[in-house]
Design a protein around this motif. Structure first.
Motif, PDB file in Angstrom:
ATOM      1  N   ALA A   1      -5.153  -5.071   4.004  1.00 18.79           N
ATOM      2  CA  ALA A   1      -6.075  -3.941   4.109  1.00 18.79           C
ATOM      3  C   ALA A   1      -7.485  -4.356   3.695  1.00 18.79           C
ATOM      4  O   ALA A   1      -8.473  -3.916   4.294  1.00 18.79           O
ATOM      5  CB  ALA A   1      -5.583  -2.796   3.240  1.00 18.79           C
TER       6      ALA A   1
ATOM      7  N   ASP B   1      -2.304   6.260   0.622  1.00 17.91           N
ATOM      8  CA  ASP B   1      -3.524   5.464   0.616  1.00 17.91           C
ATOM      9  C   ASP B   1      -3.825   4.921   1.994  1.00 17.91           C
ATOM     10  O   ASP B   1      -4.967   4.914   2.436  1.00 17.91           O
ATOM     11  CB  ASP B   1      -3.401   4.315  -0.392  1.00 17.91           C
ATOM     12  CG  ASP B   1      -3.316   4.845  -1.812  1.00 17.91           C
ATOM     13  OD1 ASP B   1      -3.699   6.004  -2.022  1.00 17.91           O
ATOM     14  OD2 ASP B   1      -2.855   4.091  -2.680  1.00 17.91           O
ATOM     15  N   SER B   2      -2.823   4.443   2.682  1.00 14.41           N
ATOM     16  CA  SER B   2      -3.048   3.858   4.002  1.00 14.41           C
ATOM     17  C   SER B   2      -3.531   4.888   4.992  1.00 14.41           C
ATOM     18  O   SER B   2      -4.368   4.616   5.843  1.00 14.41           O
ATOM     19  CB  SER B   2      -1.758   3.205   4.510  1.00 14.41           C
ATOM     20  OG  SER B   2      -0.745   4.177   4.675  1.00 14.41           O
TER      21      SER B   2
ATOM     22  N   LYS C   1      -2.133  -4.667   0.385  1.00 12.78           N
ATOM     23  CA  LYS C   1      -3.529  -4.451   0.040  1.00 12.78           C
ATOM     24  C   LYS C   1      -4.395  -5.644   0.419  1.00 12.78           C
ATOM     25  O   LYS C   1      -5.583  -5.485   0.714  1.00 12.78           O
ATOM     26  CB  LYS C   1      -3.648  -4.174  -1.468  1.00 12.78           C
ATOM     27  CG  LYS C   1      -3.119  -2.814  -1.877  1.00 12.78           C
ATOM     28  CD  LYS C   1      -3.421  -2.512  -3.331  1.00 12.78           C
ATOM     29  CE  LYS C   1      -2.951  -1.098  -3.697  1.00 12.78           C
ATOM     30  NZ  LYS C   1      -3.237  -0.759  -5.106  1.00 12.78           N
TER      31      LYS C   1
ATOM     32  N   ILE D   1       0.844  -1.189   0.000  1.00 13.34           N
ATOM     33  CA  ILE D   1       0.000   0.000   0.000  1.00 13.34           C
ATOM     34  C   ILE D   1       0.877   1.234   0.000  1.00 13.34           C
ATOM     35  O   ILE D   1       1.881   1.296   0.715  1.00 13.34           O
ATOM     36  CB  ILE D   1      -0.913   0.005   1.245  1.00 13.34           C
ATOM     37  CG1 ILE D   1      -1.823  -1.224   1.223  1.00 13.34           C
ATOM     38  CG2 ILE D   1      -1.753   1.263   1.298  1.00 13.34           C
ATOM     39  CD1 ILE D   1      -2.707  -1.310   2.433  1.00 13.34           C
ATOM     40  N   GLN D   2       0.479   2.210  -0.790  1.00 11.31           N
ATOM     41  CA  GLN D   2       1.170   3.490  -0.755  1.00 11.31           C
ATOM     42  C   GLN D   2       0.852   4.186   0.567  1.00 11.31           C
ATOM     43  O   GLN D   2      -0.225   4.045   1.118  1.00 11.31           O
ATOM     44  CB  GLN D   2       0.722   4.367  -1.931  1.00 11.31           C
ATOM     45  CG  GLN D   2       0.989   3.754  -3.298  1.00 11.31           C
ATOM     46  CD  GLN D   2       2.480   3.559  -3.562  1.00 11.31           C
ATOM     47  OE1 GLN D   2       3.308   4.318  -3.045  1.00 11.31           O
ATOM     48  NE2 GLN D   2       2.818   2.548  -4.357  1.00 11.31           N
TER      49      GLN D   2
END
Length: 769
Positions: free
Chosen positions: A457, A442-443, A454, A438-439
């Motif tokens: 997540a 984004d997180s 991801k 995950i960037q």
């Protein structure tokens, strides 16, 4: 005379009776009236042999015969004279028969007299019973006739209102100035007339209740059948007058008249008529004004919402219905038999929603469906607030209208849609062919700053989606809990399947395991970190949120929920060890490439003139270099905890040192076998030289190469735990264990070190030692 047996002593040498019977032989059993020989033998055969039983019976028979002979001998004279004393027996019998026959005749005459008196008495009682029954029937018919006449008389005192008129016609007649000599236009007289009429109707209803009771007892009699038309006519007139009076009372909010009318309806057991009048007169106009806008409107996102409608309905009920509901729920009023909340209000609301907003019940739009469902539950709770007791609430929930209203909300279909949304999001993330980090932005935006992949997540998103306020329904709490556990199991299965495929290295594995085969060793740091985050999150804040959502459940239920979720977390914790094993295996394979150089020690020192080694081999510095580089890398320093690093270090060190021990032990064993073979050859050569007169060869020269190999291994083992190792204490213990296994070679190494290499031992073993 019977034979007399010779007398014998009844005691033996020890004064015990010789002819005494065993305990199982009961003489008194033969004297019982219900004695059965077959049953007696069947009972004894289970534990007494036939021979023993037969001998005992013969002995008992002999004793009986002996006793009989003794009795005859004792009273022999009386036995002989018995026949001489029986003189004129027939005459005595004739003299006794005459009084007995006379007594018999008297008894028969008395019995005949008693029987005739009994028959007469029974006939009298039967006639008396028949007369009493006829009298009761006659009284019942008279009472019925009087009640019918009384009801007709009381009905004539009411205003002339035809029974077949509708409510609208009743209202028109209400405005008629001529109504049986009574004017309803004047308010000062209307109130008293309504109250008087309602009291009269209540009295008529009580009489009708008596009439129904009488008819139920004598409904098959012709007299009652002939009066059936009069009774039906009176009933219709009463229903019409009651409806007219109740509508009038509702329009003028006359509490006394309403109360009397309701008691009248309760008396004649016609609650449905009163409920229908209240629905059509008060509830229906109010509901149609609120929900009528739904007719002809295209269903859409906002067209089928019910929250505003329910709000207006509550206000309308407070203004127009509350006073009536308070009257019907008054304590000790006897009006608890009515169900105006269900059969009047809820029935009209359900009908209006079905006709005006049918899309409100559709689970195809789950967000709007849930909003309407919760609004409906809130409206039902509002209606339950008018129930005066818990038993009234139970009665309200058991009504058919309430059950039908709840059936409109297909929560099963709603859960199915939510299941596809929640589980589908996780499946879409897990079918990816590779791990996707995950960037950071984004997180943070998604509130998932703790996890790095991801896939993880998506799991957290799905788990939290089960208990979101805009998703969760209490009635489906068991299904959402099962979905939560299924999500944890699905993630665990995805991870365990991938690790198994990577371990076996199967190229034919399913597409769901491709990520594990193609993943780099550093990628498993993300997985290890995410497993730790998932464990902490699910067993912490997430579990507290779930228990808060289920706070209405019992403590036992909450305990089961907590235990089941913790079991799912335990499966994630178990997978962490499998991930560590996968990382250790990858690091071990890199270290083995350096350990293979240990085989070059034998080739270096076997049968060569190289000097005795004084420092460790070059390969030693590279054995633990992959492990050190991995643990000191950027990802491990950022995402692995101290406990994870220690666990990873310990397992990798154990596996590497175990492999090193096997290779070193193999080299030593080969050297020892070679040395033994050379020793035998030298001994044979010495024997041959001695026989031929040659010179002896020093056997110690043949051991130099083997001792060099052992010395090199000793130096390598000594330096291995502390050279380029991040945590030397862990490996030092394992190295000491290996040194203990090689202690049997220390004597030879020390001997040659002292003899030939005394200068070397004074130098440090290695730069780090």
């Amino acid at each position: 005379m019977a034979e007399i047996h010779p007398h014998r002593s009844t005691t033996d040498f020890f004064s015990d009776p010789l002819d005494s019977n065993p305990l199982w032989f009961k003489k008194h059993a033969f004297l019982e009236p219900e004695f059965d020989s077959e049953a007696y033998i069947a009972d004894l055969r289970t534990f007494v042999p036939f021979d023993t039983l037969r001998s005992e019976l013969h002995a008992h028979l002999s004793s009986l015969k002996h006793e009989l002979v003794d009795l005859i001998n004792r009273d022999y004279n009386d036995f002989v004279n018995l026949s001489t004393k029986l003189v004129d027996v027939d005459g005595a019998v004739v003299r006794m028969r005459a009084p007995l026959l006379e007594l018999r005749e008297k008894i028969e005459q008395f019995r005949d007299g008693v029987e005739s008196s009994l028959v007469a008495l029974q006939n009298g009682l039967r006639q008396r019973t028949e007369a009493s029954s006829a009298r009761e029937v006659l009284e019942l018919l008279l009472d019925t006739f009087h009640v019918v006449s009384k009801v007709e008389k009381l009905i004539k005192e009411l205003p002339n209102v035809p029974a077949d008129k509708s409510n609208g016609e009743m209202n028109a007649a209400e405005k008629d100035p001529l109504s049986n000599g009574t004017s309803w236009q004047h308010l000062e007289n209307g109130t008293n007339e309504r109250e008087t009429q309602s009291m009269l109707l209540e009295r008529i209803a009580s009489e009708m209740n008596r009439l129904k009771f009488y008819i139920a007892r004598a409904q098959d009699l012709p007299f009652i059948q002939n009066m059936e038309k009069r009774i039906q006519s009176a009933s219709l007139l009463l229903d019409g007058s009651l409806g007219h009076c109740l509508v009038n009372g509702l329009e003028h909010r006359d509490e006394v008249a309403i109360f009397n009318c309701l008691r009248a309806y309760a008396a004649i057991d016609n609650m449905s008529h009163a409920e229908e009048i209240f629905r059509t007169t008060v509830v229906s106009p109010m509901v149609q004004k609120i929900i009528s806008h739904g007719f002809g409107v295209v269903a859409g996102a906002n067209g089928d919402e019910l929250e505003n409608d329910y709000h207006q309905l509550k206000e309308g009920i407070e203004k127009r219905c509350k006073f009536f509901l308070e009257i019907s729920s008054a304590e000790n009023s006897g009006l608890h038999v009515f169900s105006f909340l269900a059969n009047s209000i809820l029935k009209e609301v359900l009908s209006a929603i079905q006709k005006g907003k049918p899309g409100a019940f559709s689970p195809g739009r789950p967000t709007e469906f849930l909003k309407n469902y919760r609004s409906s539950l809130d409206f039902l709770a509002y209606l339950e607030g008018f129930c005066p007791s818990s038993s009234a609430v139970v009665k309200f929930r058991s009504e058919s209208v309430y059950v039908e209203f709840m059936k409109q909300w297909n929560v099963g279909a709603y859960f199915t849609i939510r299941f596809q949304e929640i589980a589908g999001g996780l499946d879409a993330a897990l079918i990816a062919a590779s791990l996707t980090p995950i960037q950071s932005s984004d997180s943070v935006d998604r509130g998932l700053k703790h996890v790095t992949l991801k896939q993880s997540a998506a799991l957290l998103d799905s788990l939290r989606g089960c208990w979101r306020d805009d998703v969760f329904i209490v009635s489906c709490s068991d299904k959402f809990l099962r979905l939560c556990l299924q999500l944890l199991s699905r993630y665990s299965h995805w991870l365990s399947t991938g690790l198994s495929a990577r371990k076996t290295g199967s190229a034919n594995s399913s597409s769901a395991s491709e990520w594990a085969i193609s993943a780099a060793t550093d990628d498993f740091i993300y997985i290890l970190h995410d497993l730790n985050c998932l464990k902490l999150d699910v067993s912490g804040d997430y579990l507290e949120h779930v228990l808060k959502c289920l706070s209405s459940c019992s403590s036992d239920t909450l305990g089961v929920v907590k235990q089941s979720i913790l079991e799912g977390v335990k499966s994630l914790d178990t997978l962490a060890y499998d991930v560590i094993d996968t990382i250790v295996q990858a690091l071990f394979e890199k270290s083995v490439e350096h350990l293979k150089h240990i085989k070059g020690i034998s080739a270096t020192y076997r049968m060569t003139n190289k000097p005795v080694p004084s420092r460790y081999s070059n390969y030693v510095s590279g054995v633990l270099r992959p492990l050190k580089a991995y643990l000191e890398g950027q990802l491990a320093s950022k995402y692995l905890t101290t406990e994870m690093k220690n666990e990873l270090l310990q397992r990798a060190a154990i596996q590497i040192t175990d492999c090193y021990y096997e290779l070193a032990a193999d080299i030593v064993n080969v050297a020892r076998k070679t040395e033994t073979s050379l020793m035998k050859l030298r001994q044979g050569a010495q024997k041959r030289n001695a026989a031929g007169g040659g010179t002896n060869t020093d056997s110690s020269d043949s051991n130099v190469s083997t001792d060099k190999i052992r010395m090199q291994l000793f130096l390598d083992i000594q330096v291995l735990p502390i050279h380029d190792t991040p945590s030397p204490s862990t490996l030092l213990h394992l190295a000491n264990m290996m040194c203990a296994l090689l202690a049997s070679y220390w004597a030879l190494i020390a001997h040659f070190a002292h003899t030939f290499f005394s200068g070397v031992c004074t130098q440090p073993v290695c730069s780090g030692g």
